[in-house]
Design an enzyme around this catalytic site. Structure first.
Site, PDB file in Angstrom:
ATOM      1  N   SER A 133     -58.127 109.808  34.468  1.00  0.00           N
ATOM      2  CA  SER A 133     -59.039 108.514  33.955  1.00  0.00           C
ATOM      3  C   SER A 133     -58.975 107.338  34.243  1.00  0.00           C
ATOM      4  CB  SER A 133     -59.326 109.531  32.691  1.00  0.00           C
ATOM      5  OG  SER A 133     -57.970 109.273  31.845  1.00  0.00           O
TER       6      SER A 133
ATOM      7  N   LYS B 187     -50.788 115.916  39.637  1.00  0.00           N
ATOM      8  CA  LYS B 187     -51.786 114.802  38.538  1.00  0.00           C
ATOM      9  C   LYS B 187     -50.811 113.477  38.182  1.00  0.00           C
ATOM     10  CE  LYS B 187     -54.112 114.953  34.225  1.00  0.00           C
ATOM     11  NZ  LYS B 187     -54.119 116.143  32.984  1.00  0.00           N
TER      12      LYS B 187
ATOM     13  N   LYS C 260     -47.562 118.083  36.871  1.00  0.00           N
ATOM     14  CA  LYS C 260     -48.445 116.744  36.271  1.00  0.00           C
ATOM     15  C   LYS C 260     -47.805 116.050  35.628  1.00  0.00           C
ATOM     16  CE  LYS C 260     -51.256 116.812  32.545  1.00  0.00           C
ATOM     17  NZ  LYS C 260     -52.220 117.020  31.304  1.00  0.00           N
TER      18      LYS C 260
ATOM     19  N   ARG D  13     -57.555 110.506  26.835  1.00  0.00           N
ATOM     20  CA  ARG D  13     -57.644 110.506  25.407  1.00  0.00           C
ATOM     21  C   ARG D  13     -58.728 109.872  24.233  1.00  0.00           C
ATOM     22  NH1 ARG D  13     -50.664 109.739  26.365  1.00  0.00           N
ATOM     23  NH2 ARG D  13     -50.415 112.000  27.415  1.00  0.00           N
TER      24      ARG D  13
ATOM     25  N   GLU E 161     -41.304 122.692  39.720  1.00  0.00           N
ATOM     26  CA  GLU E 161     -42.575 123.203  39.357  1.00  0.00           C
ATOM     27  C   GLU E 161     -43.882 124.310  39.942  1.00  0.00           C
ATOM     28  OE1 GLU E 161     -43.698 123.257  36.303  1.00  0.00           O
ATOM     29  OE2 GLU E 161     -42.299 121.679  35.604  1.00  0.00           O
TER      30      GLU E 161
ATOM     31  N   TYR F 279     -64.354 111.994  38.098  1.00  0.00           N
ATOM     32  CA  TYR F 279     -64.874 111.119  37.441  1.00  0.00           C
ATOM     33  C   TYR F 279     -66.352 110.767  38.791  1.00  0.00           C
ATOM     34  CZ  TYR F 279     -62.015 112.263  33.872  1.00  0.00           C
ATOM     35  OH  TYR F 279     -60.848 113.380  32.929  1.00  0.00           O
TER      36      TYR F 279
ATOM     37  N   LYS G  77     -45.358 112.527  25.396  1.00  0.00           N
ATOM     38  CA  LYS G  77     -45.492 113.832  25.894  1.00  0.00           C
ATOM     39  C   LYS G  77     -44.348 114.077  27.097  1.00  0.00           C
ATOM     40  CE  LYS G  77     -50.524 114.969  25.019  1.00  0.00           C
ATOM     41  NZ  LYS G  77     -51.888 115.863  25.752  1.00  0.00           N
TER      42      LYS G  77
HETATM   43  C1  PBG Z   1     -54.157 117.916  28.333  1.00  0.00           C
HETATM   44  C2  PBG Z   1     -54.768 116.802  29.581  1.00  0.00           C
HETATM   45  C3  PBG Z   1     -55.071 115.272  30.060  1.00  0.00           C
HETATM   46  C4  PBG Z   1     -55.754 114.974  30.660  1.00  0.00           C
HETATM   47  C5  PBG Z   1     -56.496 116.048  31.241  1.00  0.00           C
HETATM   48  N1  PBG Z   1     -55.556 117.022  30.366  1.00  0.00           N
HETATM   49  C6  PBG Z   1     -54.395 114.471  29.747  1.00  0.00           C
HETATM   50  C7  PBG Z   1     -52.909 114.584  28.606  1.00  0.00           C
HETATM   51  O1  PBG Z   1     -51.878 115.285  29.379  1.00  0.00           O
HETATM   52  O2  PBG Z   1     -52.639 113.756  27.594  1.00  0.00           O
HETATM   53  C8  PBG Z   1     -55.902 113.405  31.301  1.00  0.00           C
HETATM   54  C9  PBG Z   1     -57.010 114.135  32.123  1.00  0.00           C
HETATM   55  C10 PBG Z   1     -57.451 112.440  32.650  1.00  0.00           C
HETATM   56  O3  PBG Z   1     -56.666 111.197  32.588  1.00  0.00           O
HETATM   57  O4  PBG Z   1     -58.617 111.975  33.749  1.00  0.00           O
HETATM   58  N2  PBG Z   1     -54.245 118.729  28.002  1.00  0.00           N
END
Ligand code: PBG
Length: 344
Positions: free
Chosen positions: A295, A269, A214, A224, A254, A334, A238
């Site tokens: 997203s 991701k 990720k 968010r 990983e 989505y 992050k």
């Molecule tokens: C956080 C989490 C995120 C997403 C899924 N789980 C956002 C982040 O890491 O800040 C993002 C999914 C998306 O953008 O559709 N645990």
């Protein structure tokens, strides 16, 4: 106008492979042969629909940066899921919109057995016993600072202290009946710790979908906004736990760790900007590999569709097909409800 080949070439082909002996367009010239050689196909059963669950009854609220996606209260969620399953969707991934008053520094609402997600899971299981339910494991919807784990006084995200809490969250979710727990937090060692805890608590059948590679991506903004963690996070990043978009070898490490620790599925991701990572992971490990079309990827494509700059169905299906071609077995997107309807 018919083009005649020069006389001296019409009967004797040059003694080598290649044109004109090989004409790639021969197969492409008929629908039947194009279909016969098609290497990848998209099906509704490849797709997982992520959903944002919100408190209350009869509530559905739009997300400004994700036109077409809504936060749903449990009753509306049940209604929608019925429609999606009819169209062939087999699994959903749940994300909570947590009331601001319930957020704490350690995100303790995450393991409240009467919390929003456990209530949603119980209702879903009651109405749709066949539905695969994936629940996110991470503290960001539940913390006042918007990070996926607990932080110290200097704002550093603490690894082992966080893993201890993720175990509590995972056990709460498994007790509630989720089929798959999906740690999206990127703490070190959490897959092994969660697997051990699940085994010990008599949940050997609970699956783990590891967000293994990720990235610290700029494509998570709309998510968010949807769960209401954007404001809390502010300018904080992050990058001390999510991966640098520049790296691919690191993704291999990983993923290999998460497999060794007991992950049933690994995930890459975001998806479309990371097709090389998906390909590398699938070709190297040959394990069930998921990709998350996040997203921001949704927002970018949807915005262009709404302006009429790209055709809706073709661009969406192409984006998903290409993620499959890269090596993904399943895709969180989505667009899932829309695509499932089209593929019916
Ligand atoms: C956080 C989490 C995120 C997403 C899924 N789980 C956002 C982040 O890491 O800040 C993002 C999914 C998306 O953008 O559709 N645990």
């Amino acid at each position: 106008m018919k083009v005649q080949p020069p006389r001296d070439q019409s009967c004797s082909l040059p003694d080598r492979a290649g044109y004109p002996r090989t004409r790639m367009r021969r197969i492409r010239s008929h629908a039947f042969s194009r279909a016969l050689v098609c290497e990848n196909r998209l099906g509704a059963d490849d797709l997982v629909c992520p959903v944002f669950v919100t408190e209350g009854n009869g509530r559905r609220s739009p997300i400004a940066s994700m036109p077409g996606v809504e936060r749903l209260s449990i009753d509306f969620l049940l209604r929608e899921v019925g429609i999606w399953m009819e169209a062939g969707i087999g699994a959903i991934a749940l994300f909570p919109v947590v009331e601001p008053g319930l957020k704490t520094p350690d995100g303790s609402e995450a393991w409240n057995p009467k919390g929003l997600i456990p209530r949603a899971v119980r209702e879903l299981k009651k109405h749709f016993p066949e539905l695969g339910i994936i629940a996110d494991v991470a503290l960001d919807p539940y913390t006042i600072h918007g990070h996926d784990g607990v932080v110290d006084e200097r704002g550093r995200v603490l690894n082992d202290e966080t893993v201890a809490l993720l175990i509590r969250q995972s056990l709460c979710l498994a007790d509630t009946g989720v089929d798959v727990v999906a740690p999206s937090d990127m703490m070190d060692g959490r897959i092994g710790a969660i697997r051990a805890a699940l085994e010990q608590a008599c949940h050997p059948e609970t699956q783990i979908l590891a967000y293994a590679a990720k990235y610290a991506s700029s494509f998570y903004g709309p998510f968010r906004e949807a769960i209401g963690s954007a404001r809390a996070l502010g300018t904080s990043e992050k990058t001390t736990y999510q991966m640098d978009p520049a790296n691919r070898d690191e993704a291999i490490r990983e993923v290999s760790l998460d497999i060794a620790e007991g992950a049933d599925y690994v995930m890459v991701k975001p998806a479309l900007p990371y097709l090389d990572v998906i390909f590398a992971v699938k070709s190297r490990f040959h394990v069930p590999t998921f990709a998350y079309q996040v997203s921001g990827e949704y927002a970018v494509l949807q915005a262009a569709i709404e302006r009429g700059w790209v055709p809706e169905r073709e661009s969406i299906e192409e984006s998903l097909l290409c993620i499959k071609r890269a090596g993904a077995d399943a895709i969180l997107t989505y667009f899932a409800p829309r695509v499932a309807q089209w593929l019916r």
